[in-house]
Structure formats: structure tokens, C-alpha cells
Write a protein that holds these residues in place. Structure first.
Motif, short mmCIF file in Angstrom:
data_model
loop_
_atom_site.label_atom_id
_atom_site.label_comp_id
_atom_site.label_asym_id
_atom_site.label_seq_id
_atom_site.Cartn_x
_atom_site.Cartn_y
_atom_site.Cartn_z
N ARG A 130 -20.84 15.26 -47.12
CA ARG A 130 -20.04 16.46 -47.38
C ARG A 130 -20.86 17.51 -48.12
NH1 ARG A 130 -14.25 14.27 -49.25
NH2 ARG A 130 -14.77 15.63 -50.95
N TRP A 131 -21.65 17.05 -49.08
CA TRP A 131 -22.51 17.99 -49.81
C TRP A 131 -23.48 18.64 -48.84
CZ3 TRP A 131 -27.66 18.84 -50.43
CH2 TRP A 131 -28.03 19.69 -51.46
N PHE A 132 -24.08 17.87 -47.96
CA PHE A 132 -25.07 18.38 -47.01
C PHE A 132 -24.43 19.37 -46.04
CE2 PHE A 132 -27.70 18.24 -43.20
CZ PHE A 132 -28.94 18.53 -43.76
N ASP A 133 -23.21 19.04 -45.54
CA ASP A 133 -22.50 19.95 -44.64
C ASP A 133 -22.22 21.28 -45.32
OD1 ASP A 133 -22.54 18.08 -42.69
OD2 ASP A 133 -20.46 17.44 -42.93
N CYS A 134 -21.76 21.20 -46.57
CA CYS A 134 -21.43 22.41 -47.32
C CYS A 134 -22.70 23.23 -47.55
CB CYS A 134 -20.81 21.99 -48.65
SG CYS A 134 -20.28 23.38 -49.64
N GLN B 215 -23.85 24.91 -44.35
CA GLN B 215 -23.01 26.06 -43.99
C GLN B 215 -23.37 27.28 -44.83
OE1 GLN B 215 -18.81 25.22 -44.17
NE2 GLN B 215 -18.29 27.35 -43.78
N LYS B 216 -23.52 27.06 -46.16
CA LYS B 216 -23.87 28.17 -47.06
C LYS B 216 -25.24 28.74 -46.69
CE LYS B 216 -20.37 28.03 -49.98
NZ LYS B 216 -19.32 28.96 -49.68
N PHE B 217 -26.16 27.84 -46.39
CA PHE B 217 -27.52 28.26 -46.05
C PHE B 217 -27.50 29.09 -44.77
CE2 PHE B 217 -31.71 27.57 -44.12
CZ PHE B 217 -32.51 27.98 -45.18
N SER B 218 -26.73 28.63 -43.79
CA SER B 218 -26.61 29.33 -42.53
C SER B 218 -26.00 30.72 -42.73
CB SER B 218 -25.77 28.47 -41.59
OG SER B 218 -25.48 29.16 -40.45
N GLU B 219 -24.97 30.80 -43.58
CA GLU B 219 -24.32 32.09 -43.87
C GLU B 219 -25.32 33.06 -44.51
OE1 GLU B 219 -19.89 30.18 -44.63
OE2 GLU B 219 -20.97 31.10 -46.30
N GLN B 220 -26.10 32.53 -45.46
CA GLN B 220 -27.10 33.36 -46.14
C GLN B 220 -28.15 33.87 -45.16
OE1 GLN B 220 -27.29 34.51 -49.35
NE2 GLN B 220 -25.20 33.70 -49.51
N MET B 221 -28.56 33.00 -44.25
CA MET B 221 -29.57 33.38 -43.25
C MET B 221 -29.04 34.48 -42.34
SD MET B 221 -32.44 31.87 -43.51
CE MET B 221 -33.22 31.89 -41.91
N GLN B 222 -27.79 34.32 -41.90
CA GLN B 222 -27.19 35.33 -41.02
C GLN B 222 -27.07 36.66 -41.74
OE1 GLN B 222 -23.57 33.62 -39.60
NE2 GLN B 222 -24.60 32.28 -38.14
N LYS B 223 -26.68 36.59 -43.03
CA LYS B 223 -26.54 37.82 -43.82
C LYS B 223 -27.91 38.48 -43.98
CE LYS B 223 -24.95 39.33 -48.32
NZ LYS B 223 -24.90 38.90 -49.69
N HIS B 224 -28.89 37.69 -44.27
CA HIS B 224 -30.26 38.20 -44.46
C HIS B 224 -30.79 38.83 -43.17
CE1 HIS B 224 -34.07 38.55 -46.45
NE2 HIS B 224 -34.68 37.88 -45.49
N GLN B 225 -30.54 38.16 -42.05
CA GLN B 225 -30.99 38.69 -40.75
C GLN B 225 -30.26 40.00 -40.44
OE1 GLN B 225 -30.30 35.38 -38.16
NE2 GLN B 225 -32.43 34.74 -38.20
#
Ligand code: SF4
Ligand code: SF4
Length: 115
Positions: A92-96, A99-109
Motif C-alpha cells: 500500500r505504501w508503494f502504491d501510494c 501514484q504521488k510520484f507519477s502525479e509529480q512527474m505529470q505536473k513537472h512535464q
């Protein structure tokens, strides 16, 4: 690192009777070693692992050869599971985190592309 029983096992049952910690389990004809219970016979009266020493096959019972990180995560999972009483805490920690990492990457891109 615990011992494990391989497909070479001929189900003779010798190891089950000699294991000092009750780590060897039998399900039907399948034998397996509970790594939580296997101590490699350290701390017992034996100087060598009894399951391996008594096994009539060449490699029916061998030492686990997990890589370092696989072994580290398995141990970490067991400790976290005991502390939190949640067996899936790490997943669960890894999934969370993913997800946060992916959101940050999309925002950064998005910022780079000016979207
Ligand atoms: S190494 Fe020793 S403790 Fe571990 S399964 Fe074999 S006999 Fe049991
Ligand atoms: S002693 Fe070896 S062959 Fe016999 S049950 Fe154990 S692992 Fe299998």
C-alpha cells in the motif's frame, strides 16, 4: 538465509523428524521449509543443518540463494507486518508513493511543456 526444499525431494520425511525447530512442513507429499522458523540449526545442539545433512538426495534440500534486496524486502515486510498488523502495508505504501510520484512527474512535464 533459510534452507529450502527443491523439486529433487523424494518425500522420504527424514528431514521433518530431525529439524530441531519444526520448520519443515508437509502438505500431502510436498515438503517445504517455513523460513520464519528455520534457524539454519544455529543455537541448537547440531553443528550442521540437519535437513541438508540427512537428505538422501544430492540437492533436495539447499540453502536459499535470494539476492540481497529480495531477502531485505522479505525481512522488512515481516517486521512491518508484525509492527502494523497489516500484511499489505508495504504494497500500500508503494502504491501510494508510485501514484504521488507519477502525479509529480505529470505536473513537472506539464510545466516544462507549458500545458
Ligand atoms: S536448517 Fe535446521 S532449522 Fe532449518 S529447516 Fe533445516 S533442520 Fe530445520
Ligand atoms: S530429507 Fe530430503 S528427500 Fe527427504 S523429505 Fe527432506 S528434502 Fe525431501
Amino acid at each position: 538465509m533459510a534452507y529450502k526444499i527443491t523439486s529433487q525431494c523424494i518425500s522420504c520425511n527424514l528431514c521433518e523428524s530431525v529439524c530441531p525447530t519444526g520448520a519443515i512442513k508437509v502438505e500431502g507429499t510436498r515438503h517445504w521449509i517455513d523460513s520464519e522458523l528455520c534457524t539454519n540449526c544455529v543455537g541448537s545442539i547440531h553443528t550442521v543443518p540437519q535437513c541438508k545433512a540427512g537428505c538422501p538426495t544430492c540437492d533436495g534440500c539447499v540453502k536459499e540463494t535470494n539476492d540481497y534486496w529480495e531477502s531485505w524486502f522479505a525481512k522488512y515486510n515481516r517486521v512491518i507486518g508484525k509492527l502494523t498488523k497489516k500484511q499489505d502495508y508495504w504494497e500500500r505504501w508503494f502504491d501510494c508513493y508510485s501514484q504521488k510520484f507519477s502525479e509529480q512527474m505529470q505536473k513537472h512535464q506539464g510545466e516544462i511543456l507549458g500545458v
